[in-house]
Design a protein around this motif. Structure first.
Motif, PDB file in Angstrom:
ATOM      1  N   SER A  45     -38.041   1.868 -46.232  1.00 27.90           N
ATOM      2  CA  SER A  45     -39.210   1.652 -45.380  1.00 27.90           C
ATOM      3  C   SER A  45     -40.466   1.536 -46.236  1.00 27.90           C
ATOM      4  CB  SER A  45     -39.366   2.804 -44.380  1.00 27.90           C
ATOM      5  OG  SER A  45     -39.745   3.990 -45.044  1.00 27.90           O
ATOM      6  N   GLU A  47     -44.819  -0.314 -45.778  1.00 29.51           N
ATOM      7  CA  GLU A  47     -45.715  -1.147 -44.987  1.00 29.51           C
ATOM      8  C   GLU A  47     -46.527  -2.014 -45.934  1.00 29.51           C
ATOM      9  OE1 GLU A  47     -47.332   2.491 -46.263  1.00 29.51           O
ATOM     10  OE2 GLU A  47     -45.985   2.427 -44.554  1.00 29.51           O
ATOM     11  N   PHE A  78     -39.161   2.765 -33.946  1.00 27.51           N
ATOM     12  CA  PHE A  78     -38.040   2.899 -34.869  1.00 27.51           C
ATOM     13  C   PHE A  78     -36.788   3.478 -34.205  1.00 27.51           C
ATOM     14  CE2 PHE A  78     -36.009   5.210 -38.530  1.00 27.51           C
ATOM     15  CZ  PHE A  78     -35.517   4.074 -39.141  1.00 27.51           C
ATOM     16  N   GLN A  94     -38.308   6.849 -47.369  1.00 34.29           N
ATOM     17  CA  GLN A  94     -39.734   6.567 -47.230  1.00 34.29           C
ATOM     18  C   GLN A  94     -40.467   7.149 -48.421  1.00 34.29           C
ATOM     19  OE1 GLN A  94     -41.299   8.373 -43.708  1.00 34.29           O
ATOM     20  NE2 GLN A  94     -40.871  10.443 -44.377  1.00 34.29           N
ATOM     21  N   HIS A 100     -46.371  10.049 -43.825  1.00 31.87           N
ATOM     22  CA  HIS A 100     -44.908  10.031 -43.822  1.00 31.87           C
ATOM     23  C   HIS A 100     -44.326  11.423 -44.013  1.00 31.87           C
ATOM     24  CE1 HIS A 100     -44.981   5.625 -45.483  1.00 31.87           C
ATOM     25  NE2 HIS A 100     -45.481   5.722 -44.271  1.00 31.87           N
TER      26      HIS A 100
END
Length: 201
Positions: A45, A47, A78, A94, A100
């Motif tokens: 994961s 971004e 998710f 992550q 997170h």
């Protein structure tokens, strides 16, 4: 107020990060030795930021909310997506961004993945400063942005359409090669004693 740094301090930081990277790589390679397709079972994961013009300094962007927006993304997007898959064999990775690794986020992910969570403060620690070990960083964002911006989108709708099209057009064979490259990055990292894989394709 004066701020000082020395090569000794920077060296100590690099050594600390390299140690964490070596520990992670050793763990991952041990997992692959037991389960040869282990690397294909990790949901990576990350971004990325896309913009129409100018540069957005994401450090200046803040989202104010009553609740952790990361928890909302996990809960509303998710996890419903995961309901279409058997997650018993999957791992989730992550990075160590604060949103997170907030307790609420980690707890929610542990509820879904149990000990199959690779994250700062997770059962398996993700090493800091390891974008060269994340397929999204070493492949996806650069590849996607090169195609998304090819026709110079001028509106948000055009930009969003381009993003959706580019992601949808990525073939499974390409992703397979990217994930196989991950294992060679682990090899490089181990051989280089934790150093970053620069331009290792």
């Amino acid at each position: 107020m004066n701020f000082f740094y020395s090569k000794d301090n920077l060296g100590a930081l690099h050594f600390k990060y390299d140690q964490a990277r070596r520990r992670f790589v050793e763990w991952a390679q041990n997992e692959i030795a037991v389960v040869p397709d282990f690397h294909k079972r990790i949901l990576f994961s990350d971004e990325a930021h896309f913009w129409l013009n100018g540069y957005v300094n994401k450090q200046n962007c803040r989202i104010w909310s009553e609740a952790n927006p990361q928890v909302a993304k996990i809960t509303n997007f998710f996890i419903p997506e995961l309901n279409n898959h058997d997650v018993q064999e999957l791992w989730f990775q992550q990075d160590g961004a604060t949103c997170h690794t907030a307790r609420a986020t980690i707890d929610l992910l542990k509820d879904t993945f149990g000990d199959r969570l690779i994250s700062r403060f997770g059962p398996v620690n993700w090493p800091p400063r390891s974008c060269d070990l994340t397929p999204l960083d070493y492949f996806l964002w650069g590849y996607a942005k090169s195609l998304v911006y090819a026709d110079k989108p001028q509106t948000l709708d055009h930009l969003e359409d381009n993003i959706r099209r580019v992601i949808a057009d990525i073939r499974p064979q390409m992703l397979g090669k990217v994930i196989e490259n991950w294992t060679s990055r682990l090899d490089y990292n181990r051989a280089s004693r934790g150093s970053h894989a620069r331009n290792h394709i």
